[in-house]
Design a protein around this motif. Structure first.
Motif, PDB file in Angstrom:
ATOM      1  N   SER A  34       0.823  -1.207   0.000  1.00  0.00           N
ATOM      2  CA  SER A  34       0.000   0.000   0.000  1.00  0.00           C
ATOM      3  C   SER A  34       0.858   1.258   0.000  1.00  0.00           C
ATOM      4  CB  SER A  34      -0.987  -0.001   1.162  1.00  0.00           C
ATOM      5  OG  SER A  34      -0.321  -0.228   2.349  1.00  0.00           O
ATOM      6  N   ILE A  86       3.699   1.605  -1.592  1.00  0.00           N
ATOM      7  CA  ILE A  86       4.119   1.830  -2.982  1.00  0.00           C
ATOM      8  C   ILE A  86       2.979   2.470  -3.777  1.00  0.00           C
ATOM      9  CG2 ILE A  86       4.824   0.716  -5.128  1.00  0.00           C
ATOM     10  CD1 ILE A  86       6.289  -1.317  -3.507  1.00  0.00           C
ATOM     11  N   GLY A  87       1.780   1.904  -3.637  1.00  0.00           N
ATOM     12  CA  GLY A  87       0.641   2.456  -4.361  1.00  0.00           C
ATOM     13  C   GLY A  87       0.399   3.909  -3.997  1.00  0.00           C
ATOM     14  N   SER A 127       2.537   6.088  -2.713  1.00  0.00           N
ATOM     15  CA  SER A 127       3.604   6.974  -3.157  1.00  0.00           C
ATOM     16  C   SER A 127       3.518   7.250  -4.644  1.00  0.00           C
ATOM     17  CB  SER A 127       4.967   6.372  -2.830  1.00  0.00           C
ATOM     18  OG  SER A 127       5.050   6.065  -1.479  1.00  0.00           O
ATOM     19  N   LEU A 128       3.176   6.212  -5.430  1.00  0.00           N
ATOM     20  CA  LEU A 128       3.096   6.414  -6.877  1.00  0.00           C
ATOM     21  C   LEU A 128       1.981   7.405  -7.219  1.00  0.00           C
ATOM     22  CD1 LEU A 128       3.648   2.793  -8.236  1.00  0.00           C
ATOM     23  CD2 LEU A 128       5.215   4.696  -8.368  1.00  0.00           C
ATOM     24  N   LEU A 134       8.865  11.888 -11.942  1.00  0.00           N
ATOM     25  CA  LEU A 134       8.530  11.759 -10.510  1.00  0.00           C
ATOM     26  C   LEU A 134       8.281  10.300 -10.140  1.00  0.00           C
ATOM     27  CD1 LEU A 134       6.429  14.930  -9.797  1.00  0.00           C
ATOM     28  CD2 LEU A 134       8.697  14.370  -9.002  1.00  0.00           C
ATOM     29  N   ILE A 135       7.662   9.516 -11.063  1.00  0.00           N
ATOM     30  CA  ILE A 135       7.482   8.082 -10.794  1.00  0.00           C
ATOM     31  C   ILE A 135       8.850   7.415 -10.639  1.00  0.00           C
ATOM     32  CG2 ILE A 135       6.642   5.910 -11.757  1.00  0.00           C
ATOM     33  CD1 ILE A 135       4.354   7.566 -11.021  1.00  0.00           C
ATOM     34  N   VAL A 171      10.235   8.091  -7.323  1.00  0.00           N
ATOM     35  CA  VAL A 171       9.687   7.213  -6.280  1.00  0.00           C
ATOM     36  C   VAL A 171      10.406   5.872  -6.300  1.00  0.00           C
ATOM     37  CG1 VAL A 171       7.655   5.935  -5.534  1.00  0.00           C
ATOM     38  CG2 VAL A 171       7.419   8.276  -6.288  1.00  0.00           C
ATOM     39  N   LEU A 206      12.588   4.228  -3.376  1.00  0.00           N
ATOM     40  CA  LEU A 206      12.294   2.887  -2.855  1.00  0.00           C
ATOM     41  C   LEU A 206      13.552   2.024  -2.842  1.00  0.00           C
ATOM     42  CD1 LEU A 206       9.008   1.444  -4.358  1.00  0.00           C
ATOM     43  CD2 LEU A 206       9.709   1.460  -1.982  1.00  0.00           C
ATOM     44  N   LYS A 229       1.137  -2.401 -10.434  1.00  0.00           N
ATOM     45  CA  LYS A 229       0.936  -1.029  -9.959  1.00  0.00           C
ATOM     46  C   LYS A 229       1.467  -0.026 -10.971  1.00  0.00           C
ATOM     47  CE  LYS A 229       1.250  -1.987  -5.067  1.00  0.00           C
ATOM     48  NZ  LYS A 229      -0.165  -2.030  -4.753  1.00  0.00           N
ATOM     49  N   LEU A 230       2.662  -0.303 -11.515  1.00  0.00           N
ATOM     50  CA  LEU A 230       3.250   0.625 -12.480  1.00  0.00           C
ATOM     51  C   LEU A 230       2.384   0.703 -13.741  1.00  0.00           C
ATOM     52  CD1 LEU A 230       7.063  -0.174 -12.165  1.00  0.00           C
ATOM     53  CD2 LEU A 230       5.847   1.794 -11.300  1.00  0.00           C
ATOM     54  N   ARG A 284      -0.792   0.131 -13.929  1.00  0.00           N
ATOM     55  CA  ARG A 284      -2.042   0.801 -13.599  1.00  0.00           C
ATOM     56  C   ARG A 284      -1.862   2.317 -13.610  1.00  0.00           C
ATOM     57  NH1 ARG A 284      -4.167   2.572  -8.981  1.00  0.00           N
ATOM     58  NH2 ARG A 284      -6.428   2.811  -8.917  1.00  0.00           N
ATOM     59  N   ILE A 285      -0.750   2.774 -12.986  1.00  0.00           N
ATOM     60  CA  ILE A 285      -0.465   4.208 -12.953  1.00  0.00           C
ATOM     61  C   ILE A 285      -0.311   4.748 -14.372  1.00  0.00           C
ATOM     62  CG2 ILE A 285       1.462   5.771 -12.503  1.00  0.00           C
ATOM     63  CD1 ILE A 285       0.000   5.645 -10.084  1.00  0.00           C
TER      64      ILE A 285
END
Lengths: 293, 222
Positions: A183, A185-186, A188-189, B62-63, B66, B70, B212-213, B215-216
C-alpha cells in the motif's frame, strides 16, 4: 557547520578536483603523503571526536591489510627479502604496497570529507541549470526517502490499530510487512502523479523561471578558486614533463628533487592545506572576537 | 531532438574506445583502472544527456524518483535487499533509458547515505547497465518467469565480478590474476547471496509492483 562548506559550491567542486586528480594519478611518494596528511587534518577539523574514532577503527586495519597483502600477491622487484612458499617477498613490493595504501586511504578520506562538504543541495545547484530533469529526479528522490519511511510507519500503525495481523507470530509479521509495503508503494506512486499536477498548475517548466539558490560567489570564493587552479596547473606541469616520475619496480628510484618537482610538491601542499587554512582562519577569528567581549 | 540523440550515441560509440586507447597510451598497462573510470563516466554522461533530451513528461520523472527512493530505502536492509530487483522491475516497465537512469541515480543517492567514494561512478555504471539491459529485454522478461530468475542471478554474479575486478585493479595498478582469485574466493558467499536475493525478490515483486506501475501508466496516461 564548517567554514569550508560555506564556500560557493563551484569553489568546493574545483577544490575537490584539484585535490583528487593529483592524488589518484601521480604515483609519487611525496604527493601521496601530502594528500594523506591533508585529508587526515581536514577530517579531524570537520568531524567530531566520535566519528574520527570509529573511522580510525576502519581505516587503519584497511591500510595495514592493503600494505601487507601486496607483497604476497606481487613478486616483482629486484631485492628479495625472504622466500615464502617458494615465492620471493621483495622490498620493492613492500614499499609499493605501503604507498598504494597511502594513496587509497587518502582518496577515501578526501571523498568522505567532501561527501560532508558537497551535500545534495549543492549538487542540485551545480547541475540544476544544465541538467534540469535529472536534478528534479535527484531532489524528488531525496525528498521521497523520508516520506516513504513516514508512510510506512503510518500505514503499519494504522493496520495494527485495526487489529490486523497483530500477533507476534513470524508469518503474521511478514504478511503485515508485505501488505504495508504494497500500500505504501501504491500511495507513493499516486502521490507522485498528484505532485506533478500541482507542479504543473504552479507553472513548472514554463520559460523564464529561475532556480532556487542561496549561494553567492564572493571575492574570497573567486580568490580560492584561482589559487586552486594555479596550484593544480603547476603540479600537473611537473607531472606531464616527467619531473615527478618515481619508479617502484624493478628497483626503487630516488625521490625526484629538481626545482620544478619541488615547486610541484609545494603547490600540491598548498592545495591540500587550503581547506584547513579556511577552517582555522574562521576559528581564529571567532576566538579573537570572543576575546574582545 | 533526434540529432541530439544521435550525438549522444556517437559520443558513446567513439569516446569509449578512444578513452581505453588513451588510457593505455598515457598510463601503460597500469592504465586500465583509469580507462574503466573514463568509460563509466562517459557512459553515464551520455545517458544523462540523452535523458535530458528525451520527451519524458515530468510525471514519469517523478514516478522514477519514487522508484529510486524505494530502492535506496531498500538498500538499508542488510545483506538481503531488493535494490537490484527494484531497478530491474522499473526498467521492464519504463524502458531501457529510464532503467539506466534509475540504476545510476539509485547508486548515487544511496551513496549519500552510505558513503561516496571512488566506487560511486563504477556503481552508477554497473547498476545503470543492469537497468539498461533489463529494459532492452523487457518483453521476454515479462513473459517468462524462468528467464526473469536467470536474469536476476546473472546480474548479481556479473555485478559482483565487475566490482572485484576494480578492487584488484585499484590495489595493484594492473590485473593481478592471483589476487583476483583470492578476492573472488573471499567474496563467494556474497556473490551467491546477491544472485539468490535478486532472483527471489524478482520473482516475488515483479508481478505486484509491475501491476501497480502499469495501472499508474494507464490511469494517468503517462
Amino acid at each position: 557547520m564548517s567554514a569550508y562548506s560555506k564556500l560557493h559550491p563551484l569553489t568546493c567542486l574545483v577544490g575537490y578536483l584539484c585535490i583528487l586528480i593529483p592524488a589518484m594519478f601521480i604515483k609519487n611518494p611525496v604527493i601521496q603523503l601530502t594528500s594523506l596528511l591533508g585529508s587526515v587534518l581536514f577530517l579531524s577539523v570537520i568531524c567530531d571526536r566520535k566519528t574520527i574514532g570509529s573511522d580510525l577503527g576502519f581505516y587503519i586495519p584497511l591500510f595495514v591489510l592493503m600494505a601487507v597483502t601486496n607483497p604476497l600477491f606481487s613478486h616483482n622487484g629486484a631485492t628479495p627479502l625472504f622466500f615464502m612458499n617458494g615465492n620471493p617477498v621483495t622490498l620493492e613490493a613492500v614499499i609499493y604496497g605501503i604507498f598504494m595504501s597511502v594513496m587509497i586511504t587518502s582518496v577515501l578520506l578526501w571523498c568522505k570529507c567532501y561527501g560532508i562538504i558537497i551535500n545534495s543541495d549543492k549538487i542540485v545547484y551545480l547541475f540544476g541549470k544544465s541538467l534540469p530533469k535529472l536534478s528534479l529526479l535527484l531532489s524528488a528522490a531525496l525528498k521521497f526517502i523520508p516520506e516513504l519511511k513516514r508512510r510506512f510507519r503510518l500505514t503499519s500503525s494504522a493496520q495494527k490499530t485495526l487489529g490486523q495481523y497483530s500477533t507476534e507470530s513470524y508469518t503474521d509479521r511478514i504478511k503485515r510487512m508485505c501488505g504495508v509495503f504494497s500500500s505504501v508503494i501504491g500511495w507513493s506512486l499516486e502521490n507522485a502523479v498528484e505532485k506533478n499536477n500541482s507542479m504543473k498548475a504552479r507553472g513548472y517548466g514554463m520559460p523564464g523561471r529561475s532556480n532556487y539558490s542561496i549561494f553567492k560567489m564572493t571575492a574570497a570564493d573567486k580568490t580560492i578558486s584561482v589559487l586552486y587552479i594555479a596550484c593544480l596547473s603547476l603540479t600537473l606541469a611537473g607531472a606531464f614533463t616527467g619531473k615527478l616520475y618515481f619508479s617502484y619496480y624493478p628497483t626503487v628510484s630516488g625521490i625526484p628533487d629538481s626545482p620544478l618537482a619541488l615547486a610541484s610538491y609545494f603547490s600540491y601542499f598548498v592545495c591540500a592545506m587550503i581547506p584547513i587554512i579556511v577552517e582555522s582562519e574562521e576559528a581564529i577569528r571567532w576566538k579573537y572576537y570572543r576575546s574582545k567581549i | 531532438m533526434k540529432a541530439k540523440q544521435i550525438i549522444s550515441y556517437a559520443i558513446l560509440l567513439l569516446l569509449v574506445p578512444a578513452a581505453i586507447v588513451l588510457g593505455f597510451l598515457i598510463f601503460g598497462s597500469g592504465g586500465f583502472i583509469y580507462s574503466i573510470l573514463a568509460v563509466s563516466v562517459l557512459v553515464c554522461a551520455a545517458f544523462f544527456l540523452s535523458f535530458e533530451k528525451s520527451s519524458h513528461k515530468s510525471g514519469v520523472i517523478l514516478i522514477l524518483a519514487v522508484m529510486v527512493a524505494l530502492s535506496v530505502a531498500s538498500r538499508f536492509i542488510p545483506y538481503v535487499n531488493p535494490m537490484s530487483a527494484l531497478i530491474i522491475i522499473t526498467a521492464m516497465y519504463f524502458g531501457a533509458q529510464a532503467g539506466f537512469i534509475t540504476g545510476a541515480m539509485s547508486a548515487l543517492v544511496s551513496n549519500f547515505f552510505f558513503s561516496q567514494g571512488p566506487w560511486t561512478p563504477f556503481q552508477m555504471f554497473a547498476w545503470g547497465t543492469i537497468g539498461f539491459i533489463a529494459g532492452l529485454l523487457c518483453k521476454p522478461l515479462k513473459k517468462s518467469k524462468i528467464l526473469l530468475a536467470l536474469f536476476g542471478a546473472f546480474s548479481g554474479i556479473v555485478f559482483s565480478l565487475f566490482m572485484d575486478v576494480l578492487t584488484v585493479l585499484w590495489q595493484d595498478g594492473y590485473f593481478n590474476a592471483s589476487r583476483y582469485l583470492a578476492v573472488l574466493y573471499t567474496a563467494l558467499p556474497f556473490t551467491a547471496l546477491y544472485a539468490v536475493t535478486n532472483t527471489v525478490f524478482l520473482l516475488l515483486l515483479s508481478r505486484p509492483i509491475g501491476n501497480k506501475l502499469d495501472r499508474i501508466k494507464t490511469k494517468y496516461g503517462l
